[in-house]
Each structure stands twice: as structure tokens, then as C-alpha cells.
Design a protein around this motif. Structure first.
Motif, mmCIF file in Angstrom:
data_model
loop_
_atom_site.group_PDB
_atom_site.id
_atom_site.type_symbol
_atom_site.label_atom_id
_atom_site.label_comp_id
_atom_site.label_asym_id
_atom_site.label_seq_id
_atom_site.Cartn_x
_atom_site.Cartn_y
_atom_site.Cartn_z
ATOM 1 N N ILE A 224 0.821 -1.205 0.000
ATOM 2 C CA ILE A 224 0.000 0.000 0.000
ATOM 3 C C ILE A 224 0.857 1.258 0.000
ATOM 4 O O ILE A 224 2.049 1.230 0.307
ATOM 5 C CB ILE A 224 -0.952 0.036 1.206
ATOM 6 N N VAL A 225 0.214 2.368 -0.336
ATOM 7 C CA VAL A 225 0.835 3.688 -0.280
ATOM 8 C C VAL A 225 -0.004 4.549 0.653
ATOM 9 O O VAL A 225 -1.216 4.670 0.475
ATOM 10 C CB VAL A 225 0.911 4.339 -1.673
ATOM 11 N N SER A 226 0.648 5.129 1.654
ATOM 12 C CA SER A 226 -0.052 5.981 2.614
ATOM 13 C C SER A 226 0.649 7.326 2.717
ATOM 14 O O SER A 226 1.883 7.394 2.747
ATOM 15 C CB SER A 226 -0.081 5.316 3.999
ATOM 16 N N ASP A 227 -0.140 8.392 2.782
ATOM 17 C CA ASP A 227 0.427 9.729 2.991
ATOM 18 C C ASP A 227 0.209 10.211 4.421
ATOM 19 O O ASP A 227 0.390 11.382 4.734
ATOM 20 C CB ASP A 227 -0.150 10.732 1.987
ATOM 21 N N HIS A 233 -4.869 1.005 -1.510
ATOM 22 C CA HIS A 233 -4.670 -0.425 -1.284
ATOM 23 C C HIS A 233 -5.376 -1.259 -2.344
ATOM 24 O O HIS A 233 -6.207 -0.762 -3.118
ATOM 25 C CB HIS A 233 -5.203 -0.805 0.102
ATOM 26 N N ALA A 234 -5.068 -2.552 -2.345
ATOM 27 C CA ALA A 234 -5.722 -3.497 -3.251
ATOM 28 C C ALA A 234 -7.149 -3.765 -2.773
ATOM 29 O O ALA A 234 -7.389 -3.902 -1.570
ATOM 30 C CB ALA A 234 -4.937 -4.801 -3.298
ATOM 31 N N PRO A 235 -8.119 -3.874 -3.689
ATOM 32 C CA PRO A 235 -9.513 -4.089 -3.287
ATOM 33 C C PRO A 235 -9.730 -5.358 -2.471
ATOM 34 O O PRO A 235 -10.640 -5.413 -1.638
ATOM 35 C CB PRO A 235 -10.253 -4.169 -4.629
ATOM 36 N N LEU A 260 -0.414 -7.339 -10.627
ATOM 37 C CA LEU A 260 -0.159 -8.399 -9.655
ATOM 38 C C LEU A 260 0.418 -9.645 -10.325
ATOM 39 O O LEU A 260 1.136 -10.428 -9.693
ATOM 40 C CB LEU A 260 -1.452 -8.753 -8.918
ATOM 41 N N LYS A 261 0.148 -9.818 -11.616
ATOM 42 C CA LYS A 261 0.697 -10.970 -12.338
ATOM 43 C C LYS A 261 2.229 -10.933 -12.372
ATOM 44 O O LYS A 261 2.870 -11.960 -12.570
ATOM 45 C CB LYS A 261 0.144 -11.016 -13.759
ATOM 46 N N GLY A 262 2.795 -9.757 -12.195
ATOM 47 C CA GLY A 262 4.246 -9.624 -12.112
ATOM 48 C C GLY A 262 4.750 -9.580 -10.685
ATOM 49 O O GLY A 262 5.954 -9.466 -10.454
ATOM 50 N N GLY A 263 3.815 -9.645 -9.720
ATOM 51 C CA GLY A 263 4.203 -9.655 -8.314
ATOM 52 C C GLY A 263 4.210 -8.301 -7.656
ATOM 53 O O GLY A 263 4.877 -8.120 -6.632
ATOM 54 N N GLY A 264 3.448 -7.336 -8.208
ATOM 55 C CA GLY A 264 3.469 -5.998 -7.635
ATOM 56 C C GLY A 264 2.098 -5.380 -7.500
ATOM 57 O O GLY A 264 1.126 -5.832 -8.108
ATOM 58 N N GLY A 265 2.033 -4.331 -6.681
ATOM 59 C CA GLY A 265 0.804 -3.585 -6.470
ATOM 60 C C GLY A 265 1.102 -2.098 -6.412
ATOM 61 O O GLY A 265 2.080 -1.617 -7.000
ATOM 62 N N LYS A 267 2.252 -0.003 -4.061
ATOM 63 C CA LYS A 267 3.549 0.450 -3.535
ATOM 64 C C LYS A 267 4.680 0.101 -4.486
ATOM 65 O O LYS A 267 5.605 0.908 -4.678
ATOM 66 C CB LYS A 267 3.813 -0.173 -2.158
ATOM 67 N N CYS A 268 4.640 -1.083 -5.070
ATOM 68 C CA CYS A 268 5.698 -1.458 -6.006
ATOM 69 C C CYS A 268 5.827 -0.441 -7.137
ATOM 70 O O CYS A 268 6.921 -0.217 -7.656
ATOM 71 C CB CYS A 268 5.431 -2.840 -6.594
ATOM 72 N N CYS A 269 4.720 0.178 -7.507
ATOM 73 C CA CYS A 269 4.714 1.134 -8.618
ATOM 74 C C CYS A 269 5.125 2.538 -8.200
ATOM 75 O O CYS A 269 5.152 3.440 -9.045
ATOM 76 C CB CYS A 269 3.318 1.193 -9.242
ATOM 77 N N THR A 270 5.469 2.724 -6.924
ATOM 78 C CA THR A 270 5.594 4.074 -6.384
ATOM 79 C C THR A 270 6.875 4.220 -5.570
ATOM 80 O O THR A 270 7.003 3.658 -4.484
ATOM 81 C CB THR A 270 4.383 4.388 -5.487
ATOM 82 N N LEU A 271 7.828 4.966 -6.092
ATOM 83 C CA LEU A 271 9.081 5.248 -5.395
ATOM 84 C C LEU A 271 8.982 6.628 -4.764
ATOM 85 O O LEU A 271 8.794 7.629 -5.460
ATOM 86 C CB LEU A 271 10.251 5.201 -6.380
ATOM 87 N N GLU A 272 9.101 6.697 -3.443
ATOM 88 C CA GLU A 272 8.995 7.993 -2.776
ATOM 89 C C GLU A 272 10.342 8.706 -2.774
ATOM 90 O O GLU A 272 11.367 8.130 -2.402
ATOM 91 C CB GLU A 272 8.489 7.846 -1.341
ATOM 92 N N ILE A 273 10.317 9.967 -3.176
ATOM 93 C CA ILE A 273 11.506 10.814 -3.169
ATOM 94 C C ILE A 273 11.426 11.697 -1.931
ATOM 95 O O ILE A 273 10.593 12.603 -1.854
ATOM 96 C CB ILE A 273 11.592 11.664 -4.451
ATOM 97 N N ARG A 274 12.278 11.421 -0.967
ATOM 98 C CA ARG A 274 12.288 12.181 0.290
ATOM 99 C C ARG A 274 13.374 13.240 0.195
ATOM 100 O O ARG A 274 14.560 12.920 0.184
ATOM 101 C CB ARG A 274 12.531 11.249 1.478
#
Length: 278
Positions: A224-227, A233-235, A260-265, A267-274
Motif C-alpha cells: 500500500i501507499v499511505s500519505d 490499497h488493493a480491493p 499483480l501478475k508480475g508480483g506488484g501492487g 507500492k511497487c509502482c511508487t518510489l517515494e523521493i524524500r
């Protein structure tokens, strides 16, 4: 028990459209080459995810996808960024190894200080920031030695956690950061994904953590991605979503079943830049 979410803070994310997405090899238990993939459906789901972030007021940067690198969509694996310092990914499997330099070059081209990893690590897939510490996964992809390398680079404590179930091969498939606030850190995790010792560590550090059940985990519901207020999140993670709402968070279900067929959701698609704290 924490009953109120700390509140949303604006985030900066790097994402990669799945233009060349397919499952052409198998490097985790979710991947099956015999199952057809629908690239356009993956693109549509990814765009919906991006649009949710934009609607929430977050900043989105895009890295260009590269032909022959179908997993570049899982941008979280591309690096770990803390205080504006970039620790590059060094992938375990040959199929993904070219991604590390591509992501590192993007950051260098955009003015970030980059550090080329000497140890195998798969970015935020295995390193999650919670307050002033990093939780770091090992067991399937990232080397424990990478945790020491990251600690020296960032100057923040790094806590190693052992993953034991190959379905949860990255830390971000077994543990989610709900609040990264140093004052109100909050996580959710699936205990059976961790070794007994790591479960003890998590119980001590986060006694009020949300515990996911088997159904949540099987839907990749912890990816998941949370701010700090909104949890994407996934349904299929219905139990987890209800538990998170009880803590005062708002939940947003986004379908990423094609990815998900590649093993991701999400968060996997989202890189946070801090960025550095001013």
C-alpha cells in the motif's frame, strides 16, 4: 492503540508507465509465463493509480520506460531516497539488473546525489522509512550487508528483518508504513511472512501495529501507499482496510490485478523521493 491518523503530508513520487509490461520470465511465485498479460489493462490500472495520487495533491515525476525491461513499472525497486540522497538498486536477478543504472541516471540527471550500491538491494522493495529509522528486509532479494551500507550512507538506524515466505519476497509485500511520522509511527504487517526473531522485533517496536490476515496478504494487500491519512490499497484486502479505517485513516481501493501478475501492487509502482528537511 493509535486511533487517529496523523494527517496527510504532500509526497513526491517517481513512477514508470508500464508501456512494455509483460510476464516474460519467472522470478517470484506470482509470475506465470503461461498466463496471458494485458498490457493496455496494466496501463489503464497504472494511470488510475497515478491519477489518485495527483488528486490527493502529491507530486508525480515520470521515468521513461525502456523496451526489454518489463518490470520497470515497479519503480519502488529502483532506489531508496532519504534526505535527498539516492542509494541505487543492485538487483539480484539478471533480468532486472539493467534497471538499476537507468534509475540512478534519472536521479543524477535531475540533480540528486547518487550512491552506486556495492551490495545487492532492491530499493524500497526492501527498505521502508518509518520515522527516523529504516526497516530493511532480507532473505530472498536484498543482502543483509546492504543494510549496513545504507546505514552508513544515510546515517539513520537500519533494522534488519528476515523474510521467510517466498510469496512475500520483498519487505513491501509483507509490511506497510501507514505513518512515517517520527512522533506517530504506524505500520501494518503479516506476521507469518517473518522469522520468529523478526516477529519479536516488530512486536517490541510497534506493539500497536495493524496485523493483516492471510486473505489480506494473498491479495498483496500490504503493498500500500499511505500519505499519513489516505491509504491506497488493493480491493481484496478487506480486513486490512477495515482495520486501518478504525485507526482513523481513509482508504482508497485501486485495482492493480493486472500488475499483480508480475508480483506488484500500488507500492511497487511508487518510489517515494524524500527531500532534505529544510
Amino acid at each position: 492503540m493509535t486511533s487517529t491518523a496523523p494527517g496527510a503530508t504532500p509526497r513526491h513520487y517517481l513512477m514508470c508507465e508500464p508501456t512494455y509490461y509483460t510476464v516474460s520470465y519467472e522470478i517470484n511465485p506470482w509470475m506465470h509465463q503461461e498466463l496471458a498479460t494485458d498490457t493496455q489493462r496494466a496501463v489503464d490500472q497504472w494511470r488510475r493509480l497515478r491519477d489518485v495520487f495527483v488528486d490527493l495533491g502529491h507530486t508525480i515525476d515520470l521515468i521513461d520506460p525502456v523496451p526489454g525491461l518489463p518490470d520497470m513499472v515497479y519503480a519502488a525497486n529502483g532506489a531508496t531516497v532519504v534526505d535527498g540522497i539516492v542509494y541505487s538498486a543492485r538487483f539480484r536477478y539478471p533480468q532486472r539488473q539493467p534497471e538499476g543504472p537507468v534509475y540512478e541516471k534519472w536521479f543524477a540527471d535531475h540533480g540528486y546525489v547518487t550512491h552506486t550500491a556495492q551490495r545487492v538491494n532492491e530499493g524500497e522493495g526492501d527498505m521502508l522509512v518509518v520515522g527516523s529509522v529504516l526497516l530493511a528486509g532480507t532473505g530472498f532479494r536484498s543482502e543483509r550487508a546492504a543494510h549496513a551500507e545504507a546505514q552508513e550512507l544515510f546515517g539513520h538506524p537500519v533494522i534488519s528483518l528476515e523474510l521467510v515466505d517466498p510469496h512475500y519476497y520483498h519487505l513491501d509485500t509483507a509490511l506497510a508504513v501507514l505513518s512515517s511520522s517520527a512522533d506517530e509511527p504506524q505500520i501494518a504487517y503479516y506476521p507469518p511472512a517473518f522469522s520468529a526473531g523478526s516477529q519479536n522485533v516488530l512486536r517490541q517496536l510497534f506493539p500497536d501495529a495493524v496485523l493483516a490476515d492471510e486473505q489480506d496478504a494473498a491479495a498483496l494487500g500490504l503493498n500500500i501507499v499511505s500519505d499519513g491519512q489516505h491509504v491506497v490499497h488493493a480491493p481484496g484486502a478487506t480486513h486490512l482496510a477495515a482495520a486501518v479505517r478504525e485507526r482513523g485513516y481513509e482508504t482508497i481501493a485501486v485495482d492493480t490485478t493486472e500488475l499483480l501478475k508480475g508480483g506488484g501492487g500500488a507500492k511497487c509502482c511508487t518510489l517515494e523521493i524524500r527531500e532534505p528537511i529544510s
